[in-house]
Scaffold this motif. Sequence first.
Motif, PDB file in Angstrom:
ATOM      1  N   PHE A   1       4.978-105.516 -65.702  1.00  0.00           N
ATOM      2  CA  PHE A   1       4.301-105.735 -66.965  1.00  0.00           C
ATOM      3  C   PHE A   1       4.372-107.212 -67.304  1.00  0.00           C
ATOM      4  CE2 PHE A   1       5.346-101.334 -66.927  1.00  0.00           C
ATOM      5  CZ  PHE A   1       4.425-100.677 -67.717  1.00  0.00           C
ATOM      6  N   ARG A   2       3.528-107.630 -68.223  1.00  0.00           N
ATOM      7  CA  ARG A   2       3.577-109.010 -68.677  1.00  0.00           C
ATOM      8  C   ARG A   2       3.319-109.062 -70.172  1.00  0.00           C
ATOM      9  NH1 ARG A   2      -1.867-111.296 -65.590  1.00  0.00           N
ATOM     10  NH2 ARG A   2      -3.434-110.250 -66.919  1.00  0.00           N
ATOM     11  N   GLN A   3       3.818-110.129 -70.789  1.00  0.00           N
ATOM     12  CA  GLN A   3       3.718-110.247 -72.228  1.00  0.00           C
ATOM     13  C   GLN A   3       3.681-111.706 -72.638  1.00  0.00           C
ATOM     14  OE1 GLN A   3       6.932-108.385 -74.441  1.00  0.00           O
ATOM     15  NE2 GLN A   3       5.536-107.923 -76.134  1.00  0.00           N
ATOM     16  N   THR A   4       2.805-112.001 -73.583  1.00  0.00           N
ATOM     17  CA  THR A   4       2.741-113.310 -74.216  1.00  0.00           C
ATOM     18  C   THR A   4       3.126-113.147 -75.677  1.00  0.00           C
ATOM     19  OG1 THR A   4       0.377-113.028 -74.656  1.00  0.00           O
ATOM     20  CG2 THR A   4       0.984-114.183 -72.646  1.00  0.00           C
ATOM     21  N   PRO A   5       3.598-114.214 -76.327  1.00  0.00           N
ATOM     22  CA  PRO A   5       4.033-114.090 -77.719  1.00  0.00           C
ATOM     23  C   PRO A   5       2.952-113.533 -78.632  1.00  0.00           C
ATOM     24  CG  PRO A   5       4.761-116.171 -76.805  1.00  0.00           C
ATOM     25  CD  PRO A   5       3.843-115.555 -75.789  1.00  0.00           C
ATOM     26  N   GLY A   6       3.334-112.568 -79.442  1.00  0.00           N
ATOM     27  CA  GLY A   6       2.424-111.985 -80.407  1.00  0.00           C
ATOM     28  C   GLY A   6       1.490-110.934 -79.856  1.00  0.00           C
ATOM     29  N   LYS A   7       1.589-110.633 -78.577  1.00  0.00           N
ATOM     30  CA  LYS A   7       0.711-109.648 -77.969  1.00  0.00           C
ATOM     31  C   LYS A   7       1.521-108.480 -77.412  1.00  0.00           C
ATOM     32  CE  LYS A   7      -3.025-112.808 -76.706  1.00  0.00           C
ATOM     33  NZ  LYS A   7      -3.903-113.296 -75.610  1.00  0.00           N
ATOM     34  N   GLU A   8       0.835-107.365 -77.288  1.00  0.00           N
ATOM     35  CA  GLU A   8       1.461-106.165 -76.746  1.00  0.00           C
ATOM     36  C   GLU A   8       1.763-106.346 -75.270  1.00  0.00           C
ATOM     37  OE1 GLU A   8      -0.891-102.712 -77.421  1.00  0.00           O
ATOM     38  OE2 GLU A   8       0.492-101.343 -76.419  1.00  0.00           O
ATOM     39  N   ARG A   9       2.846-105.775 -74.846  1.00  0.00           N
ATOM     40  CA  ARG A   9       3.184-105.825 -73.436  1.00  0.00           C
ATOM     41  C   ARG A   9       2.108-105.124 -72.615  1.00  0.00           C
ATOM     42  NH1 ARG A   9       9.373-105.214 -71.765  1.00  0.00           N
ATOM     43  NH2 ARG A   9       9.307-106.960 -73.244  1.00  0.00           N
ATOM     44  N   GLU A  10       1.653-105.785 -71.574  1.00  0.00           N
ATOM     45  CA  GLU A  10       0.499-105.356 -70.805  1.00  0.00           C
ATOM     46  C   GLU A  10       0.911-104.876 -69.421  1.00  0.00           C
ATOM     47  OE1 GLU A  10      -3.656-107.299 -68.979  1.00  0.00           O
ATOM     48  OE2 GLU A  10      -2.072-108.554 -69.833  1.00  0.00           O
ATOM     49  N   PHE A  11       0.375-103.745 -69.032  1.00  0.00           N
ATOM     50  CA  PHE A  11       0.605-103.227 -67.697  1.00  0.00           C
ATOM     51  C   PHE A  11      -0.098-104.089 -66.666  1.00  0.00           C
ATOM     52  CE2 PHE A  11      -1.176-100.702 -64.221  1.00  0.00           C
ATOM     53  CZ  PHE A  11      -0.008-100.277 -63.607  1.00  0.00           C
ATOM     54  N   VAL A  12       0.562-104.312 -65.542  1.00  0.00           N
ATOM     55  CA  VAL A  12       0.000-105.106 -64.457  1.00  0.00           C
ATOM     56  C   VAL A  12      -0.204-104.259 -63.207  1.00  0.00           C
ATOM     57  CG1 VAL A  12       0.323-107.072 -62.927  1.00  0.00           C
ATOM     58  CG2 VAL A  12       0.989-107.241 -65.336  1.00  0.00           C
ATOM     59  N   ALA A  13       0.863-103.654 -62.724  1.00  0.00           N
ATOM     60  CA  ALA A  13       0.794-102.870 -61.494  1.00  0.00           C
ATOM     61  C   ALA A  13       2.005-101.960 -61.401  1.00  0.00           C
ATOM     62  CB  ALA A  13       0.727-103.783 -60.263  1.00  0.00           C
ATOM     63  N   ARG A  14       1.885-100.903 -60.628  1.00  0.00           N
ATOM     64  CA  ARG A  14       3.010-100.029 -60.383  1.00  0.00           C
ATOM     65  C   ARG A  14       2.925 -99.424 -58.992  1.00  0.00           C
ATOM     66  NH1 ARG A  14       0.909 -95.769 -58.606  1.00  0.00           N
ATOM     67  NH2 ARG A  14      -0.133 -94.209 -59.917  1.00  0.00           N
ATOM     68  N   ILE A  15       4.059 -98.994 -58.486  1.00  0.00           N
ATOM     69  CA  ILE A  15       4.131 -98.360 -57.191  1.00  0.00           C
ATOM     70  C   ILE A  15       5.083 -97.176 -57.273  1.00  0.00           C
ATOM     71  CG2 ILE A  15       5.970 -99.914 -56.375  1.00  0.00           C
ATOM     72  CD1 ILE A  15       4.634 -99.761 -53.581  1.00  0.00           C
ATOM     73  N   ARG A  16       4.703 -96.085 -56.667  1.00  0.00           N
ATOM     74  CA  ARG A  16       5.578 -94.934 -56.554  1.00  0.00           C
ATOM     75  C   ARG A  16       6.444 -95.105 -55.318  1.00  0.00           C
ATOM     76  NH1 ARG A  16       1.050 -91.851 -58.921  1.00  0.00           N
ATOM     77  NH2 ARG A  16       1.876 -90.803 -60.792  1.00  0.00           N
ATOM     78  N   TRP A  17       7.761 -95.050 -55.515  1.00  0.00           N
ATOM     79  CA  TRP A  17       8.666 -95.325 -54.424  1.00  0.00           C
ATOM     80  C   TRP A  17       8.534 -94.325 -53.288  1.00  0.00           C
ATOM     81  CZ3 TRP A  17      11.082 -99.867 -54.425  1.00  0.00           C
ATOM     82  CH2 TRP A  17      12.006-100.099 -53.395  1.00  0.00           C
ATOM     83  N   SER A  18       8.340 -93.066 -53.623  1.00  0.00           N
ATOM     84  CA  SER A  18       8.328 -92.025 -52.609  1.00  0.00           C
ATOM     85  C   SER A  18       7.097 -92.089 -51.716  1.00  0.00           C
ATOM     86  CB  SER A  18       8.420 -90.648 -53.258  1.00  0.00           C
ATOM     87  OG  SER A  18       7.334 -90.425 -54.136  1.00  0.00           O
ATOM     88  N   THR A  19       5.955 -92.398 -52.295  1.00  0.00           N
ATOM     89  CA  THR A  19       4.704 -92.361 -51.557  1.00  0.00           C
ATOM     90  C   THR A  19       4.136 -93.736 -51.247  1.00  0.00           C
ATOM     91  OG1 THR A  19       3.327 -92.237 -53.540  1.00  0.00           O
ATOM     92  CG2 THR A  19       4.147 -90.161 -52.633  1.00  0.00           C
TER      93      THR A  19
END
Length: 127
Positions: free
Chosen positions: A37-55
């Motif tokens: 995730f990423r975040q700048t001051p005054g803004k909502e934390r934004e999703f960037v990427a994710r990975i499922r460990w099992s698959t």
Amino acid sequence: QVQLVESGGGLVQAGGSLRLSCAASGRTFNSYGMGWFRQTPGKEREFVARIRWSTGSTYYSDSVKGRFTISKDNAKNTVYLQMNSLKPEDTAVYYCAVDPKAWRWGLRASSSDYDYWGQGTQVTVSS
């Protein structure tokens, strides 16, 4: 309990590349997911990427799709975020996080899905 340590942030020119690392320690499970995730001051934390460990399945936000790549090293319990073609709008504090319920159906792209967070690493992209 899972502890996360991010590294690799820094200053880069627009169009350049940067590679972030997130090392997990403590009690981890193959059912977990790892996200960025990423975040700048005054803004909502934004999703960037994710990975499922099992698959190894991955999912990206539209803003980074085609430019960023998330990957994992099973032996090191480490997740990476390779960031290419960086833009000034990519400037933010980047956080890695653990999703203990990644096996559930869904995108798993909300910050509320993640229970464990790293300290964050600053990424600054200059124009």
